[in-house]
Design an enzyme around this catalytic site. Sequence first.
Site, mmCIF file in Angstrom:
data_model
loop_
_atom_site.group_PDB
_atom_site.id
_atom_site.type_symbol
_atom_site.label_atom_id
_atom_site.label_comp_id
_atom_site.label_asym_id
_atom_site.label_seq_id
_atom_site.Cartn_x
_atom_site.Cartn_y
_atom_site.Cartn_z
ATOM 1 N N ILE A 14 0.815 -1.219 0.000
ATOM 2 C CA ILE A 14 0.000 0.000 0.000
ATOM 3 C C ILE A 14 0.842 1.259 0.000
ATOM 4 C CG2 ILE A 14 -1.972 -1.091 1.118
ATOM 5 C CD1 ILE A 14 -0.997 0.039 3.763
ATOM 6 N N GLY A 15 2.131 1.120 0.059
ATOM 7 C CA GLY A 15 2.972 2.313 0.038
ATOM 8 C C GLY A 15 4.432 1.943 0.019
ATOM 9 N N PHE A 19 12.963 4.012 2.715
ATOM 10 C CA PHE A 19 13.807 2.902 3.149
ATOM 11 C C PHE A 19 13.135 1.549 3.041
ATOM 12 C CE2 PHE A 19 14.822 6.633 5.814
ATOM 13 C CZ PHE A 19 16.039 6.924 5.242
ATOM 14 N N GLY A 20 11.873 1.510 2.720
ATOM 15 C CA GLY A 20 11.225 0.211 2.653
ATOM 16 C C GLY A 20 9.802 0.330 2.160
ATOM 17 N N ASP A 133 9.656 14.681 10.680
ATOM 18 C CA ASP A 133 9.142 14.452 9.323
ATOM 19 C C ASP A 133 7.624 14.579 9.306
ATOM 20 O OD1 ASP A 133 9.460 14.032 6.620
ATOM 21 O OD2 ASP A 133 9.408 11.854 6.760
#
Length: 956
Positions: A14-15, A19-20, A133
């Site tokens: 889903i995204g 980094f992953g 962030d």
Amino acid sequence: MESRMDQYELMEQIGRGAFGAAILVHHKAERKKYVLKKIRLARQTERCRRSAHQEMSLIARVQHPYIVEFKEAWVEKGCYVCIVTGYCEGGDMAELMKKSNGVYFPEEKLCKWFTQLLLAVEYLHSNYVLHRDLKCSNIFLTKDQDVRLGDFGLAKTLKADDLTSSVVGTPNYMCPELLADIPYGFKSDIWSLGCCIYEMAAYRPAFKAFDMAGLISKVNRSSIGPLPPCYSPSLKALIKGMLRKNPEYRPNASEILKHPYLQPYVEQYRPTLSAASITPEKPLNSREGRRSMAESQNSNSSSEKDNFYVSDKNIRYVVPSNGNKVTETDSGFVDDEDILDHVQQSAENGNLQSVSATKPDGHGILKPVHSDQRPDVIQPRHPKTIRNIMMVLKEEKARENGSPMRSNRSRPSSVPTQKNNVETPSKIPKLGDIAHSSKTNASTPIPPSKLASDSARTPGSFPPKHHMPVIDSSPKLKPRNDRISPSPAAKHEAEEAMSVKRRQRTPPTLPRRTSLIAHQSRQLGADISNMAAKETAKLHPSVPSESETNSHQSRVHASPVSTTPEPKRTSVGSAKGMQSESSNSISSSLSMQAFELCDDASTPYIDMTEHTTPDDHRRSCHSEYSYSFPDISSEMMIRRDEHSTSMRLTEIPDSVSGVQNTIAHHQPEREQGSCPTVLKDDSPATLQSYEPNTSQHQHGDDKFTVKEFVSSVPGPAPLPLHVEPSHQVNSHSDNKTSVMSQNSALEKNNSHSHPHPVVDDVIHVIRHSSFRVGSDQPVMESVEVGVQNVDMGKLINVVRDEMEVRKGATPSESPTTRSIISEPDSRTEPRPKEPDPITNYSETKSFNSCSDSSPAETRTNSFVPEEETTPTPPVKETLDIKSFRQRAEALEGLLELSADLLEQSRLEELAIVLQPFGKNKVSPRETAIWLAKSLKGMMIEDINNNNSSGSSRNCS
């Protein structure tokens, strides 16, 4: 051994983050959906691995109703960090805004989300966690449309030994102190949250620009557009208050939550916080927890002087009932070190009233005790009405003063100044006025009952966006009236010195932290009484001011830092003015971990050589930006809109003809997609004052292509143009596949300028690169002679005039006599609304090949403009590439040229002519047609020259 992954069934991705990947999984036993964030450790830097482990441990300790639910985390086979969190069915806020189709959120819903986010951020900050962030794509929504703050990949637990200066985050949400490479603290999250709320309200980023230089300029000026009129002034003022440039003047989350406008929402959603708690890695005792927070917050040299709350796990400090008081023996010259001794001594004795008087609220957060709630130990206050009047007077005085980003302790001054347009903080004992956007008459007393509520609706009231709690920390001030206030110049120099010193030093330790608070505390009561004294002296000059006698000198001399406002540093990229169009934005979807600075001092992020100006007008001052962005090329995403652009010319002096031939720099433009691109400009011919070895596109100004009219009447004295060797033209050809698309970008052609009169023929072909004003408009071609700068207002008028001329002429009519020849002060440039995909790579390569075969040959171009001294301007021919007649003629000419070249065995030139054609070629047919016509024109000139020279020899 069975892996934990076996408990989950993978459903879909889903995204994907920096980094992953984020994978939707189904827990087999619980039959519940979760999100699995899988971070690959292999082929990652040590910093990234450390960040992954840090996120795993941090999110496991965070439990809050408005933060994503943590399920479990583990390291899978030593290769992946797996973090399982709750699934938010509503998606993220960025997706929701896209789906809304421009329909703004109701203010009630926006305030609900705003309050929930503030509660989450307050919880994080009270437990020493800096998110770093905060952005809309990291704000998730449940099926009930409640907020969940997520993605702690860049979060950091502030500790005593942290510098907290890593440049991480997403550019559009970065605060000014972070962009300026100044150590930052919790107020950076407040800035980012303000950007998020602004974007949720306006459906556009608060700050966006062409490139990093333009973004930094806007952020440093806190230049934001207006919010939609459907929202109340109180909400708008709250958002603007969070986007104050100086972090010292930004309210913290607790202060914003105390604002009367948000109280209904706070009362509705705060009760759910009773179960919220955090499990620290190690227990935080009262003394160490307070010390750790104080020192870690000092990582920002100018932040968090008033955010001194600890969690309910800590032992609460109570103001003792004894009469111990901190006295000042020489308040005229009290230094921070002197304050330190008092603070440490009183802290060890359990008397913290010199730091802050606090009390626990119902949710375990220690909050400042307001002045009317203080114990009798504290110094008596003025009556409430007088304090309210003094608050208004303080607002009026504070409006005259501005504080730059790095001037941490600037105090309001009575020195006359022109800084009337800058919002300045007011250290006022009223938290309810954070968000007012009006201006109050200083001489009008305001009833205390109406001060907090009515001022929000008063048309003329001024916004005190930042108010700190009243801290009467020094009960009895003993002023030294024999002291003389330093001169404004001396104060200014002292403040400059302190500002420079703060930029260079590492974050201070606890003594510095507490001394600042005590220093600030001692000053507030004196500030207010001093303001009342000054106003009384103005109204009644003959009456001596008792307040001034008692407190004025101690306030002035309490710090060596100037009370004179420091002139605002205006950092604008160029003296000629920088155009940063709001429709062009740096991507807000990429977390710039690779943007993080290296530890050595040899790679500064930004080095501002600033020239201060006496007033606060945002004029274009000469400022030099020197960039060195390590490892940015693969991480930073820069987007370009195709609807508007800013232009700047790069000029080449021509000593032969006196005409300034302008080299065109094609800046790459991309449709707003997800393809990362870094603009590079290695040309030393740019007018900006940047170091020539930088790899980043260094300015917000775009160059633009200068075109020529194709004149059907050859000039009497055409300019001879020499061909330059191929190594002098640099082109980027890495976008061959994308250029053929509808919204493909212009390839950038970096051409080096030379002081001698040798100009490459490539210039003329580039100038034929046509821009379409519309899908049905003819091509706009222009000649620019001695162009200096481009004024957008005049530019649009010129474009409109030229369009009207073209509408009156058809391609079959005779050439119009109207042509635009630029005088030295004239401005003309077509506004590219739908640019043709033009490839300078093939053209450049072809001409370079020509130059290699005949480097000494001098050719005259049949469509070169006439010299500046010629009184009659060249005639412009209206060209319509879409005209079948012209296209047929051009193709016929191309075939004839090819046949002639083949007949003369000029195979190299034939190859050049035919090179743009083919399936895999990036040049469009139109460009190739013009290329062929240009070459044919040059060949005709060569033949005519040869014939004339041969006939002259025969005659002789």
